[in-house]
Structures are given as structure tokens and as C-alpha cells.
Design a protein around this motif. Structure first.
Motif, short mmCIF file in Angstrom:
data_model
loop_
_atom_site.label_atom_id
_atom_site.label_comp_id
_atom_site.label_asym_id
_atom_site.label_seq_id
_atom_site.Cartn_x
_atom_site.Cartn_y
_atom_site.Cartn_z
N PHE A 240 -5.41 7.21 7.52
CA PHE A 240 -5.25 5.75 7.40
C PHE A 240 -3.86 5.40 6.89
CE2 PHE A 240 -5.86 1.53 5.45
CZ PHE A 240 -6.38 0.86 6.55
N SER A 241 -3.52 5.84 5.67
CA SER A 241 -2.20 5.49 5.14
C SER A 241 -1.89 6.29 3.89
CB SER A 241 -2.12 4.00 4.79
OG SER A 241 -0.88 3.69 4.16
N ALA A 242 -0.64 6.77 3.81
CA ALA A 242 -0.16 7.48 2.61
C ALA A 242 0.58 6.54 1.66
CB ALA A 242 0.75 8.63 3.02
N GLY A 243 0.50 5.24 1.88
CA GLY A 243 1.17 4.30 0.98
C GLY A 243 2.65 4.20 1.24
N ILE A 244 3.41 3.78 0.25
CA ILE A 244 4.83 3.58 0.40
C ILE A 244 5.54 4.91 0.69
CG2 ILE A 244 5.37 3.82 -2.05
CD1 ILE A 244 7.42 1.56 -1.73
N ASN A 245 6.52 4.87 1.55
CA ASN A 245 7.29 6.06 1.87
C ASN A 245 8.27 6.33 0.72
OD1 ASN A 245 9.26 7.90 2.92
ND2 ASN A 245 8.69 7.33 5.00
N LEU A 246 7.93 7.27 -0.14
CA LEU A 246 8.74 7.53 -1.33
C LEU A 246 10.10 8.12 -0.98
CD1 LEU A 246 6.01 8.87 -3.77
CD2 LEU A 246 7.05 6.59 -3.69
N LYS A 247 10.20 8.82 0.14
CA LYS A 247 11.50 9.31 0.57
C LYS A 247 12.43 8.15 0.88
CE LYS A 247 13.67 12.38 3.99
NZ LYS A 247 13.42 13.27 5.15
N ASP A 248 11.89 7.14 1.57
CA ASP A 248 12.70 5.95 1.85
C ASP A 248 13.05 5.20 0.58
OD1 ASP A 248 12.70 6.54 4.51
OD2 ASP A 248 11.62 4.73 5.16
N LEU A 249 12.12 5.16 -0.37
CA LEU A 249 12.42 4.49 -1.64
C LEU A 249 13.57 5.20 -2.34
CD1 LEU A 249 11.82 2.40 -3.81
CD2 LEU A 249 10.06 3.92 -4.72
N ARG A 250 13.54 6.51 -2.38
CA ARG A 250 14.62 7.28 -3.00
C ARG A 250 15.95 7.04 -2.29
NH1 ARG A 250 18.62 11.14 -1.32
NH2 ARG A 250 19.27 12.24 -3.22
N ASN A 251 15.89 6.93 -0.96
CA ASN A 251 17.11 6.78 -0.16
C ASN A 251 17.59 5.34 -0.05
OD1 ASN A 251 17.32 9.53 0.34
ND2 ASN A 251 16.10 9.42 2.21
N GLY A 252 16.93 4.43 -0.76
CA GLY A 252 17.37 3.04 -0.75
C GLY A 252 17.00 2.29 0.51
N ALA A 253 15.95 2.73 1.20
CA ALA A 253 15.58 2.14 2.49
C ALA A 253 14.28 1.35 2.41
CB ALA A 253 15.46 3.24 3.55
N ILE A 254 13.86 0.96 1.21
CA ILE A 254 12.71 0.07 1.05
C ILE A 254 13.24 -1.27 0.57
CG2 ILE A 254 10.58 -0.36 -0.24
CD1 ILE A 254 10.25 1.87 1.76
N PRO A 255 13.51 -2.20 1.48
CA PRO A 255 14.14 -3.47 1.08
C PRO A 255 13.18 -4.37 0.30
CG PRO A 255 13.64 -3.48 3.42
CD PRO A 255 13.32 -2.11 2.94
N PHE A 256 13.72 -5.02 -0.69
CA PHE A 256 12.91 -5.89 -1.54
C PHE A 256 12.35 -7.07 -0.76
CE2 PHE A 256 12.87 -9.75 -4.25
CZ PHE A 256 11.79 -9.43 -5.04
N LEU A 257 13.20 -7.77 -0.01
CA LEU A 257 12.75 -8.98 0.66
C LEU A 257 11.79 -8.67 1.81
CD1 LEU A 257 16.04 -11.07 0.89
CD2 LEU A 257 14.20 -11.29 -0.79
N GLU A 258 12.21 -7.79 2.70
CA GLU A 258 11.44 -7.52 3.91
C GLU A 258 10.19 -6.69 3.63
OE1 GLU A 258 15.67 -8.31 5.05
OE2 GLU A 258 14.66 -7.06 3.56
#
Length: 448
Positions: A240-258
Motif C-alpha cells: 500500500f504505502s511506505a510513507g514519506i520517501n526519507l531518501k528524498d527528505l534527506r536530499n532536499g526533494a520533499i517540498p514544503f508547499l507542494e
């Protein structure tokens, strides 16, 4: 720059008068002085302790000034940006308009572009200033309610794809597939490389798919399900889902607005409250399209995946599936999970899940609080079809609309989101979060 030397920061904070143009000019001048100091410093990752203290002083002073400015003027500036609330600007467009009309209030396009090239730990934290703005808008009953309505409108991409979907019943997006099957629109998550974890691309595709399901008159029920994944441990299985992509969060690719704000104000809120199709004043039931939603949980629903289940009308889970909100472990806030989980599980279990990271297994008494039906894997298809038939009844949409109104009034949602905008963006740049995602990335290089 000579080691242990940093430019002085001794600019007096602006004194706001209550006159919008005058105060905007004073804020712009103050913020520009702060930017001059930051420009004289090395990049964040290269600063020595003295330089870091100066940067922190500058950023803190400017953010204090922004909060003071917004406390006086948020409704007036929102009216200016939206032509007295006749224009419905999605959140990223609204913030971009604010950057242009009120320099120094939120980051400019150039400042945000510079942030994109950096990992999260090396960013200046410009998104915190976006969070200050969003929180102020949402705290206003007038501006915040209008922004919520703007984010409930169909996306331009969905409107472009609608005719084709009505004709063929299928739209393939990069990270999601939507197919009409009888009375249902089945949306399948297809982020196979990362256990269907949420990233910016999946969030955008899910909003488009949800819009299509709600706009198509042939669809009476929506279904969410994870597709098969590539991970060696689960290859060939649905997740179903593993939640937020923590690799992207570390790499600065989880934008706040979008992402962090967009998912809550966008597709999740559309599933819960309905798609706003008529901006004219009137009864909410006349202005929105509401349909029931089913979640089919294969393997697990972690983090954002579990959050989704809290707004669905029927949750069907595999007998071996589990649910979790590992927010305490990751250091961030689990979206609206803190608002919605308690009414399903009770306060004590909600705290064990949110604060302690407790997993809930579907085939347990606790699991029954969140899952309507627990089935063997081979019986999932039949259970989904049965749920679609049951929820296709004409009275279902009207009653689930009234349930939503009773469970979570719009004002409660707005006030929670205002605080969430402030807290979540700070958590995303907090030292403990940055250290945790870095350790995880160094250890495995994978999402989880």
C-alpha cells in the motif's frame, strides 16, 4: 572569508505603523539588509561557529519581523493577491505572487532555486519563511477559508485529462494509474522502486487521479490500492504505502508547499470534503462533489499511507498487513494523523501509535478499530468488489458528507493546519531530523 570572522548584524528591527505600503517597504529594507549579511557568509555547510551564529541571528530577526508584519496585514495582503478573493490561487501560486508583490516577505524564485541544489541539511531554510506565511493565512478565518477552497478546486492537469478519461476510462500517470471499473475508479500507486513511498511526483499524480475520479459522472466510488513493487523482500507483491520517501527528505526533494502542505490541502482533503466545482456562495453540498472511498491495504500502510486510511469510508486489509505512524522515530509530524486518529482509536492508543511508534496489526482487536474488513490475500479482489457495490447506493455520499461535517468541522481543520504549517516546517529543518535521515541514508541508501 577569514576564519572566525563574520560580518556584524546590528540593524534595528522595523517599527511597523499599520499602513500596509509603509510597513511592506520597511520589511523589504530590513530583509534586504539581512540578505546582504548572509551573502557575505560562506555557504551554510562551510560556516564556522561564529558565522553560524550570525546567520542564525539574521534569520531569526527577519522571521520575527515577518511574523509581526503578517499579524497586522495578512488579510489585507491576501485580498490584494487574490483580487478581493475573486481569484482562487493554489498555494504555490499564492506564495509566488506574495514574493513578487511583497519583497522580503517570502523567498524569491531565485532564492528557492538556489535551495533546490542542496541537500536538506545544507539549505538555508527558506521554506521556514514560507511556513510563516502559510500559518498566518490559515489562522485568518477569512483568508484561510478562501485558501482551503482554492486548494479544493480541480487541478488544471485533471481538467485537461478529463475528456480522455471519460471516453476511455484509463489514465496512466508516472506514479499512479486510474482505471474505471464499473461504478468504481481504482487508483493504483506505482512508485514501485521505493515501496510506493510518497514523493513529490506521487503526490501530484494522486491529486490528478482523485480529481478525475470525482469529476467523472460514471464513477460512484473511489478505490486506493498499492501496486506491485521492486524491493527484493516484496518483489511481485502489492504494497500500500511506505510513507514519506526519507531518501528524498534527506536530499532536499520533499517540498514544503507542494508536498507537506499540498497533500493535506489537496487530494486528501478532496477525498474527505469533496471537490469544489462551484465557487459561488451557497450550500456546501451544492458546490462540491463528494464520493465514498475504499482503501485496500496490502502488506503495510506506514506513515502517510496510514494517514490516508483515516479519511476513507471502508478499509480492507490483508490478514498479515500492519499500520504504523513512525513520526516519533522520524521526528516529523504525521500530517493530520494527530487530529484524526484519536476519534477512531481513542486517546491512549493514539498516543502509543504517534508518540511511541506502536504498530497496529490488521488482524487484531486494535486493527479492527482502523480496518473494516480483514481478508486473506486471495480474497482481496472479491472484498473490494463487494465494498464498491455496498457504497454505490445513492444515499452513501450524502451521509458521508454529514459524517465529515460532524467529525471534523472546517474551522477545526483550518486551525490545525495553521499550527501544522508552523510546526512541520520547523521539524523538517530540525537537527534531530536531519541527523536521523542522514544516518539512515548512510546506512542503507534506501527509503526505509
Amino acid at each position: 572569508m577569514i576564519a572566525n570572522r563574520a560580518p556584524a548584524w546590528d540593524v534595528a528591527a522595523p517599527s511597523f505603523t499599520g499602513v500596509l505600503d509603509d510597513d511592506a517597504r520597511a520589511l523589504a529594507e530590513f530583509a534586504a539588509a539581512g540578505e546582504d549579511v548572509l551573502t557575505g557568509l560562506p555557504a551554510k555547510a562551510e560556516r564556522d561557529p561564529a558565522q553560524r551564529r550570525v546567520a542564525d541571528d539574521v534569520l531569526t530577526a527577519c522571521r520575527t519581523a515577518r511574523r509581526a508584519f503578517l499579524s497586522r496585514h495578512v488579510e489585507a495582503l491576501y485580498d490584494l493577491l487574490t483580487d478581493r478573493r475573486t481569484s482562487y490561487l493554489r498555494l504555490p501560486v499564492l506564495v509566488a505572487a506574495a514574493a513578487e508583490r511583497f519583497p522580503g516577505l517570502v523567498p524569491s524564485a531565485a532564492q528557492m532555486a538556489a535551495e533546490l541544489d542542496r541537500v536538506q541539511a545544507d539549505k538555508e531554510g527558506r521554506e521556514i519563511d514560507q511556513g510563516i506565511f502559510c500559518a498566518a493565512v490559515l489562522r485568518s478565518a477569512t483568508a484561510g477559508s478562501h485558501l482551503i477552497e482554492a486548494m479544493l478546486r480541480p487541478t488544471p492537469r485533471a481538467l485537461q485529462l478529463l475528456e480522455g478519461f471519460r471516453r476511455t476510462g484509463v489514465v496512466e500517470l508516472d506514479a499512479a494509474l486510474i482505471e474505471r471499473q464499473g461504478d468504481a475508479a481504482e487508483i493504483t500507486f506505482r512508485n514501485a522502486h521505493c515501496l510506493n513511498a510518497e514523493d513529490a511526483g506521487l503526490i501530484a499524480d494522486l491529486e490528478t487521479a482523485v480529481d478525475l475520479a470525482l469529476l467523472d459522472d460514471q464513477v460512484r466510488v473511489g478505490v486506493l490500492r498499492g501496486g506491485e513493487v521492486d524491493h527484493p523482500r516484496y518483489r511481485g507483491k502489492r504494497v500500500f504505502s511506505a510513507g514519506i520517501n526519507l531518501k528524498d527528505l534527506r536530499n532536499g526533494a520533499i517540498p514544503f508547499l507542494e508536498f507537506l502542505m499540498g497533500r493535506e490541502l489537496g487530494y486528501i482533503n478532496k477525498m474527505y470534503r469533496g471537490l469544489l466545482v462551484d465557487p459561488a456562495a451557497g450550500a456546501w453540498s451544492d458546490r462540491t462533489v463528494v464520493k465514498p472511498w475504499i482503501g485496500a491495504v496490502d502488506s503495510f500502510a506506514i506513515g502517510g499511507g496510514m494517514q490516508l486510511l483515516l479519511v476513507l469510508d471502508r478499509v480492507i486489509a490483508e490478514a498479515d498487513a500492519y499500520l504504523s505512524l513512525p513520526a516519533a522515530e522520524e521526528g516529523i509530524v504525521p500530517g493530520l494523523g494527530n487530529l484524526r486518529l484519536t476519534r477512531l482509536t481513542g486517546a491512549r492508543l493514539a498516543r502509543q501509535v504517534v508518540l511511541g511508534g506502536q504498530k497496529i496489526h490488521a488482524a487484531t482487536a486494535q486493527g479492527r478499530l482502523l480496518c473494516d474488513e480483514v481478508v486473506a490475500p486471495q480474497d482481496m479482489r472479491a472484498a473490494i468488489d463487494r465494498a464498491v457495490r455496498e457504497l454505490s447506493a445513492p444515499a452513501v455520499a450524502a451521509n458521508r458528507r454529514m459524517l465529515t461535517l460532524a467529525e471534523e468541522p472546517l474551522e477545526v481543520f483550518r486551525e490545525y493546519l495553521a499550527e501544522f504549517a508552523h510546526v512541520q516546517v520547523l521539524r523538517a529543518y530540525s537537527g534531530d531530523v536531519l541527523a536521523k535521515v542522514e544516518r539512515r541514508w548512510q546506512r542503507s541508501g534506501s527509503v526505509r
